[in-house]
Design a protein around this motif. Sequence first.
Motif, short mmCIF file in Angstrom:
data_model
loop_
_atom_site.label_atom_id
_atom_site.label_comp_id
_atom_site.label_asym_id
_atom_site.label_seq_id
_atom_site.Cartn_x
_atom_site.Cartn_y
_atom_site.Cartn_z
N LEU A 440 -50.36 -34.95 -9.89
CA LEU A 440 -51.31 -34.48 -10.63
C LEU A 440 -51.93 -32.78 -10.12
CD1 LEU A 440 -52.17 -33.51 -13.44
CD2 LEU A 440 -54.18 -35.94 -12.90
N GLU A 441 -52.69 -33.52 -8.97
CA GLU A 441 -53.80 -32.59 -8.28
C GLU A 441 -52.73 -31.68 -8.28
OE1 GLU A 441 -53.18 -35.30 -7.09
OE2 GLU A 441 -54.84 -36.44 -7.44
N LYS A 442 -52.04 -31.69 -7.68
CA LYS A 442 -51.04 -30.07 -6.87
C LYS A 442 -50.62 -29.34 -8.31
CE LYS A 442 -50.40 -32.30 -2.22
NZ LYS A 442 -48.69 -32.29 -1.01
N SER A 443 -50.44 -30.00 -8.88
CA SER A 443 -49.50 -29.55 -10.15
C SER A 443 -50.73 -28.78 -11.02
CB SER A 443 -49.61 -30.79 -11.21
OG SER A 443 -48.05 -31.45 -10.41
N ILE A 444 -51.92 -29.30 -10.61
CA ILE A 444 -53.34 -28.24 -11.26
C ILE A 444 -53.42 -27.27 -10.47
CG2 ILE A 444 -55.35 -28.20 -11.73
CD1 ILE A 444 -55.50 -31.72 -12.40
N LEU A 445 -53.24 -27.31 -9.42
CA LEU A 445 -53.80 -25.72 -8.88
C LEU A 445 -52.59 -25.31 -8.65
CD1 LEU A 445 -55.09 -24.79 -6.49
CD2 LEU A 445 -53.90 -25.94 -4.48
N ALA A 446 -51.30 -25.13 -7.91
CA ALA A 446 -50.27 -24.59 -8.89
C ALA A 446 -50.13 -24.19 -9.84
CB ALA A 446 -49.28 -25.75 -7.98
N CYS A 477 -55.37 -20.37 -20.93
CA CYS A 477 -56.01 -19.29 -19.86
C CYS A 477 -56.91 -20.54 -18.86
CB CYS A 477 -56.28 -18.38 -19.74
SG CYS A 477 -55.02 -16.77 -18.57
N GLN A 478 -57.97 -20.64 -20.27
CA GLN A 478 -58.87 -21.23 -20.88
C GLN A 478 -59.03 -22.52 -20.66
OE1 GLN A 478 -60.62 -20.74 -24.46
NE2 GLN A 478 -61.37 -18.96 -24.45
N ILE A 479 -57.81 -23.52 -20.47
CA ILE A 479 -57.57 -24.68 -20.56
C ILE A 479 -57.19 -24.95 -18.75
CG2 ILE A 479 -55.53 -26.27 -20.78
CD1 ILE A 479 -54.93 -25.35 -23.11
N SER A 480 -56.04 -23.76 -18.81
CA SER A 480 -55.87 -23.84 -17.10
C SER A 480 -57.30 -23.81 -16.09
CB SER A 480 -55.43 -22.80 -16.83
OG SER A 480 -55.40 -21.97 -15.50
N ARG A 481 -57.90 -22.81 -16.37
CA ARG A 481 -59.63 -22.77 -15.75
C ARG A 481 -60.56 -24.31 -15.88
NH1 ARG A 481 -60.22 -16.33 -17.60
NH2 ARG A 481 -58.17 -15.90 -15.94
N TRP A 581 -46.39 -24.73 -22.18
CA TRP A 581 -46.55 -26.32 -22.20
C TRP A 581 -46.29 -26.89 -21.47
CZ3 TRP A 581 -43.00 -29.14 -20.01
CH2 TRP A 581 -42.53 -30.52 -20.27
N THR A 582 -46.70 -25.95 -19.92
CA THR A 582 -46.82 -27.01 -19.44
C THR A 582 -48.07 -27.60 -19.39
OG1 THR A 582 -45.45 -26.05 -17.67
CG2 THR A 582 -47.35 -27.47 -17.20
N TRP A 583 -49.30 -26.78 -19.97
CA TRP A 583 -50.66 -26.98 -19.28
C TRP A 583 -51.22 -27.94 -20.63
CZ3 TRP A 583 -53.58 -26.86 -15.69
CH2 TRP A 583 -53.42 -25.74 -14.79
N LEU A 584 -50.51 -28.13 -22.25
CA LEU A 584 -50.42 -28.82 -22.83
C LEU A 584 -50.04 -30.33 -23.09
CD1 LEU A 584 -49.53 -25.93 -26.00
CD2 LEU A 584 -51.95 -26.72 -25.25
N GLU A 585 -49.33 -29.58 -22.14
CA GLU A 585 -48.30 -31.21 -21.51
C GLU A 585 -49.40 -31.82 -20.77
OE1 GLU A 585 -45.40 -33.39 -22.15
OE2 GLU A 585 -45.79 -32.58 -24.11
N MET A 586 -49.77 -31.15 -20.12
CA MET A 586 -50.57 -31.63 -18.72
C MET A 586 -52.50 -31.69 -18.77
SD MET A 586 -51.42 -30.23 -14.39
CE MET A 586 -49.71 -28.81 -14.98
#
Length: 648
Positions: A440-446, A477-481, A581-586
């Motif tokens: 999960l941590e590396k996925s969030i960073l990547a 982008c807000q979810i990502s940040r 899709w990735t952020w809405l799943e993660m």
Amino acid sequence: MEFSSLSMMKLWKEWHLRVTVLLSLTLQIVLITLGNRRKHNHKLWISIVVWCVYLSADVIATFALGIITNNVSNICDEEGVSMDANNELTAFWAPFLLLHLGGPETITAYALEDNELWLRHFLGLAVQTGMAIYVFIMAWTGSHLLILYLLMFVAGLIKYGERTWVLRKASIETIRESIADDVMNLFFDQTNFVSDERFTLFEAYRLVHIYFRPLFLNVKVPLLFRYSASIPYIITSTTLENRFKIIEAALGFMYDNLYTKAPLLYTRWGLGLRVITFFLTSSVLVLFPVVVIHDKHKFSNTDVTITYILLVGAVILELYSAVLILSSDRFLVWLLMHRKFSTLKSLESFLTQKRWSNNMSQFSLLSFIIKEKRLPCPNILKRLRLDKKLEKQWYAADMEIPKSLKTLIWLYLEEKSRDRNGPTNSIHVDCVGPDFTEELEKSILAWHVATDIRYELDGEDIKRHGPAFELHCGLICQISRYMFYLMALHPNMISDENMNHITLRSILWAARSLKFTNKIGICERFNELLTVSETYLDQRCLVLESESENDIKKFLKNILPGLLRKLSEQELEERWKIISWTWLEMLPYAAIKCRGIQHAQHLRSGGEFLTHVWFLASVFLEFTHKDFKSNPSDDPILFNSVMPLLKR
């Protein structure tokens, strides 16, 4: 020099008790006003001030009580010296310090760990009460003032006892024991609930006891006692805004149960004790002037003034507490449960309160790299070795959560819930990026790096694609940040294990060494940045185990560049479908994976949006972390429906 030193010592001996007593009262005022604000305020300064005052308040009150005890003891040890009126008056301050040790209603614990230390507070209650009794016995002369001492002593003992009882009530062991009984007692007829606000509050109260507390402790409630029948009713009968209000109110109740005196205040015993303490302090305030007038030539004017300040302060704190009780959601629920609908209606007309911060902090790695915001006084902070610790906090930007983001997340989860048993092989999409269910941590960073870079490079194309598409990409982008903010500043919410920050640290070091001046420059030279990062690992040897070193090098050399390359090969809309899709799943996956105790810890600093997503996913829609996939091919219907969600 010697004369100056003697005069300072004399001044300190004369004023040290007066200063500490007044300081103790001041700290109580700060605690009662700021203690509850951290429930709905995300600002760091609130947490720092409350932390400092919470730790200092007990120390100062205990110190002042120790001075009084010592003064009384010294007087009694001296032969031929009797207790004069002024010494009696300063002894009269002892029960006020017990009152202060009881603390205000708005804060009993700064963190969850304080609740587990209730036995320590119980010992403190015994010792400090013993000291107050010792002072009373030693200062006894049969005067009217010491009768007032007894009244204030009872009030102080009640307040201190309340705090100890509430700390025990909020400890994990006690909560675990009380869950089953609370669930059984919460089946209540709701036919008389007319307004949406009433329904929201009561459903929130029930959800706290039936769902949140078991989730918080990872306790499974038997299906017989679960209130599952009402969850579909809440979803179908209320608006999306009301669903979030239910979550806000529920988490507000949970905060009150864990960090304030709410578990006692809203019982008959609690309200009875509050009436008693108010009556006692008010009576002493009324009677004290009679004692002063009777012996007006015996007392020091300064000490009389300080006593008046203590009395008025005690009464004002009691009145302020009463206002907070009457204006709270929990009191409205109490009125509902006891069918006091006329009183409820009169209170509803003017009660408006903020239940949480409605805040979602943002942290952009690209902004951090180019130093968009400079730390104030960087040289001083660097000398104090605080610059690196404060820099991350400085770059965390607060933003109010837009309704469109809440709508997007709910619609996605609702669609996922509806289609969870549907077909799963409509379209094939190659797996892109690391598996967030494994790393999960590396996925969030990547994915954060990839999302920020693509948002910068696709900026003009996104705008030309239309306002709805632009809004959607901005929300993603807000979810990502936000997720990167959690990873950088609150890693315990992302992982139960000790995180390895070498990847993040190496990228930051390399980025700063390349002297980037703008975000586009970072995007265009990111491959160069990763190469320097890998060199940094070789030179610094920060990773001792070869397997971990190879893993991080693989991430820097293959996974992150591979993710950026695969995304660049896609068309604009298809690329943002994958990112969205990735952020809405993660996001819900991380929310469910986060331990309940971590969610509860963050209630004391304004709350985290991740906790609200957790409530939506696990309580309202009954998802588990196994329902979320890292490959769009496993969820094709949802993958295809990501973009049109906001158009609904």
